[in-house]
Design a protein around this motif. Structure first.
Motif, PDB file in Angstrom:
ATOM      1  N   ALA A 190      13.202  25.229 -31.229  1.00 56.48           N
ATOM      2  CA  ALA A 190      12.807  23.828 -31.071  1.00 56.48           C
ATOM      3  C   ALA A 190      13.423  22.968 -32.171  1.00 56.48           C
ATOM      4  CB  ALA A 190      11.287  23.706 -31.082  1.00 56.48           C
ATOM      5  N   ALA A 191      13.451  23.478 -33.397  1.00 55.32           N
ATOM      6  CA  ALA A 191      14.033  22.726 -34.505  1.00 55.32           C
ATOM      7  C   ALA A 191      15.527  22.481 -34.289  1.00 55.32           C
ATOM      8  CB  ALA A 191      13.807  23.472 -35.818  1.00 55.32           C
ATOM      9  N   ALA A 192      16.230  23.490 -33.756  1.00 56.21           N
ATOM     10  CA  ALA A 192      17.664  23.323 -33.479  1.00 56.21           C
ATOM     11  C   ALA A 192      17.886  22.281 -32.389  1.00 56.21           C
ATOM     12  CB  ALA A 192      18.272  24.665 -33.086  1.00 56.21           C
ATOM     13  N   LYS A 193      17.081  22.324 -31.352  1.00 55.47           N
ATOM     14  CA  LYS A 193      17.213  21.351 -30.268  1.00 55.47           C
ATOM     15  C   LYS A 193      16.906  19.942 -30.767  1.00 55.47           C
ATOM     16  CE  LYS A 193      15.869  24.681 -26.649  1.00 55.47           C
ATOM     17  NZ  LYS A 193      17.025  24.578 -25.738  1.00 55.47           N
ATOM     18  N   LYS A 194      15.878  19.810 -31.587  1.00 59.93           N
ATOM     19  CA  LYS A 194      15.530  18.510 -32.142  1.00 59.93           C
ATOM     20  C   LYS A 194      16.668  17.962 -32.997  1.00 59.93           C
ATOM     21  CE  LYS A 194      11.833  16.232 -34.747  1.00 59.93           C
ATOM     22  NZ  LYS A 194      10.509  16.445 -35.415  1.00 59.93           N
ATOM     23  N   ALA A 195      17.316  18.828 -33.774  1.00 59.00           N
ATOM     24  CA  ALA A 195      18.440  18.408 -34.596  1.00 59.00           C
ATOM     25  C   ALA A 195      19.624  17.971 -33.732  1.00 59.00           C
ATOM     26  CB  ALA A 195      18.855  19.538 -35.531  1.00 59.00           C
ATOM     27  N   MET A 196      19.838  18.644 -32.614  1.00 58.94           N
ATOM     28  CA  MET A 196      20.910  18.237 -31.706  1.00 58.94           C
ATOM     29  C   MET A 196      20.630  16.856 -31.115  1.00 58.94           C
ATOM     30  SD  MET A 196      22.152  21.614 -29.618  1.00 58.94           S
ATOM     31  CE  MET A 196      22.991  22.951 -30.463  1.00 58.94           C
ATOM     32  N   LEU A 197      19.369  16.614 -30.760  1.00 61.39           N
ATOM     33  CA  LEU A 197      18.998  15.284 -30.260  1.00 61.39           C
ATOM     34  C   LEU A 197      19.355  14.208 -31.277  1.00 61.39           C
ATOM     35  CD1 LEU A 197      15.478  15.615 -28.563  1.00 61.39           C
ATOM     36  CD2 LEU A 197      17.568  14.746 -27.509  1.00 61.39           C
ATOM     37  N   GLY A 198      19.090  14.496 -32.542  1.00 62.18           N
ATOM     38  CA  GLY A 198      19.352  13.516 -33.576  1.00 62.18           C
ATOM     39  C   GLY A 198      20.810  13.378 -33.962  1.00 62.18           C
ATOM     40  N   ALA A 199      21.633  14.332 -33.551  1.00 60.87           N
ATOM     41  CA  ALA A 199      23.038  14.344 -33.958  1.00 60.87           C
ATOM     42  C   ALA A 199      23.973  13.770 -32.906  1.00 60.87           C
ATOM     43  CB  ALA A 199      23.469  15.772 -34.289  1.00 60.87           C
ATOM     44  N   ALA A 200      23.444  13.240 -31.808  1.00 58.39           N
ATOM     45  CA  ALA A 200      24.290  12.782 -30.707  1.00 58.39           C
ATOM     46  C   ALA A 200      24.040  11.314 -30.378  1.00 58.39           C
ATOM     47  CB  ALA A 200      24.039  13.627 -29.461  1.00 58.39           C
ATOM     48  N   ARG A 201      25.112  10.626 -30.009  1.00 60.45           N
ATOM     49  CA  ARG A 201      24.961   9.243 -29.555  1.00 60.45           C
ATOM     50  C   ARG A 201      24.243   9.180 -28.209  1.00 60.45           C
ATOM     51  NH1 ARG A 201      30.338   9.244 -31.693  1.00 60.45           N
ATOM     52  NH2 ARG A 201      30.502   7.880 -33.524  1.00 60.45           N
ATOM     53  N   ARG A 202      24.517  10.159 -27.345  1.00 60.53           N
ATOM     54  CA  ARG A 202      23.840  10.245 -26.047  1.00 60.53           C
ATOM     55  C   ARG A 202      23.316  11.661 -25.870  1.00 60.53           C
ATOM     56  NH1 ARG A 202      26.662  10.150 -21.638  1.00 60.53           N
ATOM     57  NH2 ARG A 202      28.722  10.425 -22.593  1.00 60.53           N
ATOM     58  N   ALA A 203      22.161  11.775 -25.249  1.00 63.33           N
ATOM     59  CA  ALA A 203      21.552  13.085 -25.012  1.00 63.33           C
ATOM     60  C   ALA A 203      21.293  13.272 -23.521  1.00 63.33           C
ATOM     61  CB  ALA A 203      20.250  13.224 -25.777  1.00 63.33           C
ATOM     62  N   VAL A 204      21.716  14.427 -23.008  1.00 58.73           N
ATOM     63  CA  VAL A 204      21.543  14.763 -21.595  1.00 58.73           C
ATOM     64  C   VAL A 204      20.835  16.106 -21.516  1.00 58.73           C
ATOM     65  CG1 VAL A 204      22.690  15.181 -19.383  1.00 58.73           C
ATOM     66  CG2 VAL A 204      23.667  13.535 -21.013  1.00 58.73           C
ATOM     67  N   VAL A 205      19.726  16.154 -20.797  1.00 59.78           N
ATOM     68  CA  VAL A 205      18.961  17.387 -20.638  1.00 59.78           C
ATOM     69  C   VAL A 205      19.232  17.970 -19.262  1.00 59.78           C
ATOM     70  CG1 VAL A 205      16.636  18.369 -20.448  1.00 59.78           C
ATOM     71  CG2 VAL A 205      17.158  16.733 -22.261  1.00 59.78           C
ATOM     72  N   LEU A 206      19.514  19.268 -19.211  1.00 57.71           N
ATOM     73  CA  LEU A 206      19.779  19.980 -17.969  1.00 57.71           C
ATOM     74  C   LEU A 206      18.622  20.945 -17.726  1.00 57.71           C
ATOM     75  CD1 LEU A 206      23.543  20.940 -18.581  1.00 57.71           C
ATOM     76  CD2 LEU A 206      22.584  18.739 -17.879  1.00 57.71           C
ATOM     77  N   ALA A 207      17.897  20.756 -16.628  1.00 54.84           N
ATOM     78  CA  ALA A 207      16.719  21.589 -16.381  1.00 54.84           C
ATOM     79  C   ALA A 207      16.414  21.626 -14.890  1.00 54.84           C
ATOM     80  CB  ALA A 207      15.512  21.053 -17.145  1.00 54.84           C
ATOM     81  N   ASP A 208      16.294  22.830 -14.328  1.00 59.51           N
ATOM     82  CA  ASP A 208      15.927  22.928 -12.917  1.00 59.51           C
ATOM     83  C   ASP A 208      14.482  22.498 -12.723  1.00 59.51           C
ATOM     84  OD1 ASP A 208      14.191  25.591 -12.693  1.00 59.51           O
ATOM     85  OD2 ASP A 208      15.861  26.009 -14.042  1.00 59.51           O
ATOM     86  N   SER A 209      14.148  22.130 -11.495  1.00 58.97           N
ATOM     87  CA  SER A 209      12.862  21.489 -11.208  1.00 58.97           C
ATOM     88  C   SER A 209      11.658  22.379 -11.471  1.00 58.97           C
ATOM     89  CB  SER A 209      12.836  21.010  -9.748  1.00 58.97           C
ATOM     90  OG  SER A 209      13.004  22.109  -8.864  1.00 58.97           O
ATOM     91  N   ALA A 210      11.831  23.702 -11.457  1.00 56.88           N
ATOM     92  CA  ALA A 210      10.707  24.597 -11.722  1.00 56.88           C
ATOM     93  C   ALA A 210      10.173  24.439 -13.133  1.00 56.88           C
ATOM     94  CB  ALA A 210      11.117  26.047 -11.482  1.00 56.88           C
ATOM     95  N   LYS A 211      10.962  23.849 -14.025  1.00 58.73           N
ATOM     96  CA  LYS A 211      10.522  23.663 -15.404  1.00 58.73           C
ATOM     97  C   LYS A 211       9.648  22.420 -15.566  1.00 58.73           C
ATOM     98  CE  LYS A 211      14.274  26.235 -17.499  1.00 58.73           C
ATOM     99  NZ  LYS A 211      15.556  26.305 -16.850  1.00 58.73           N
ATOM    100  N   HIS A 212       9.582  21.601 -14.513  1.00 55.82           N
ATOM    101  CA  HIS A 212       8.705  20.425 -14.608  1.00 55.82           C
ATOM    102  C   HIS A 212       7.240  20.861 -14.678  1.00 55.82           C
ATOM    103  CE1 HIS A 212       6.205  17.154 -12.791  1.00 55.82           C
ATOM    104  NE2 HIS A 212       6.747  16.578 -13.843  1.00 55.82           N
ATOM    105  N   GLY A 213       6.533  20.331 -15.655  1.00 57.10           N
ATOM    106  CA  GLY A 213       5.127  20.673 -15.833  1.00 57.10           C
ATOM    107  C   GLY A 213       4.894  21.997 -16.521  1.00 57.10           C
TER     108      GLY A 213
END
Length: 253
Positions: A190-213
């Motif tokens: 989670a810490a690595a992902k959070k750091a990636m969010l902060g290190a990018a001008r734009r952030a795109v999340v890729l997730a299949d629908s089963a991960k919703h909820g």
């Protein structure tokens, strides 16, 4: 009730009750016990619950997290469509962050060969895939390697990410919802992902629908920190609209 709707119902019921019984649930939903078992098997392969004798329990009760080989075979067609749609989000970028994950790995395989790219990743499988590509300058983040996801984590990865500014980051997630945002089971990842969010001008999340909820133990980001969420058509238009209202542009590939 469609299979995706039934599986979401089963997942919610398991979390609410702490355990789900196959025979009782089959009678309640008026389907065969074998149908429920197949649904539970599919949810376990995604790491969303854990099968036990006669039923299932929430995955977080056992700290269960499937490895990448198990996850790669789940929702394979949906992940392929998501990865192809994600190519549109490159949009002239020359520096790219690629998070560890089976869907981001599919995107890595599709990266264009006719333009120069600098790719930074914490995923050993992605690094191995891209290392020989002549048009890609590959930078591998250091740190401890998590055997479950083959991702590098901890201070060596975080220190480097803290000094970077990439054009776009493509991230995976184990769960997403309007209420809890983006979540994953492991604190270090989670810490690595959070750091990636902060290190990018734009952030795109890729997730299949089963991960919703399928909210996990650790939240690493809010939906309003994400520019685009690319999922599949298993996510209903109404749900997509609710997620979009929380921040990101939602693409149903």
């Amino acid at each position: 009730m469609y299979a995706a709707e039934r599986q979401q119902w089963l997942l919610n019921r398991t979390r609410e009750a702490g355990r789900l019984d196959v025979a009782v649930t089959a009678e309640e939903l008026d389907v065969s016990a074998e149908t429920i078992r197949r649904d539970l098997d599919a949810l376990e392969r995604q790491g969303l619950l854990r099968r036990v004798h006669g039923g299932a329990i929430p995955a977080d009760l056992l700290g269960f997290e499937p490895g990448i080989s198990a996850r790669d075979s789940v929702a394979a067609q949906e992940k392929e469509r998501i990865a192809k749609a994600a190519l549109e989000e490159l949009d002239g970028a020359t520096t790219v962050l690629l998070d560890a994950g089976t869907t981001t790995a599919r995107l890595a395989a599709l990266l264009p060969t006719d333009r120069e790219l600098t790719v930074v990743t914490n995923a050993l499988p992605i690094a191995s895939m891209l290392a020989a590509r002549p048009n890609i300058t590959l930078l591998m983040l250091g740190g401890r390697v998590r055997g479950t996801t083959m991702a590098t984590v901890d201070e060596w990865a975080l220190d480097v990410l803290g000094d970077l500014t990439a054009d776009v980051a493509f991230l995976g997630t184990n769960g997403f919802s309007a209420e809890r945002g983006l979540t994953t089971p492991d604190r270090a990842e989670a810490a690595a992902k959070k750091a990636m969010l902060g290190a990018a001008r734009r952030a795109v999340v890729l997730a299949d629908s089963a991960k919703h909820g399928a909210d996990q133990f650790v939240r690493f980001g809010r939906l309003d920190q994400v520019d685009a969420l690319i999922t599949d058509t298993g996510l209903t238009p109404d749900t997509a609209a609710a997620l979009s209202a929380a921040g990101p542009r939602v693409v149903r590939a």
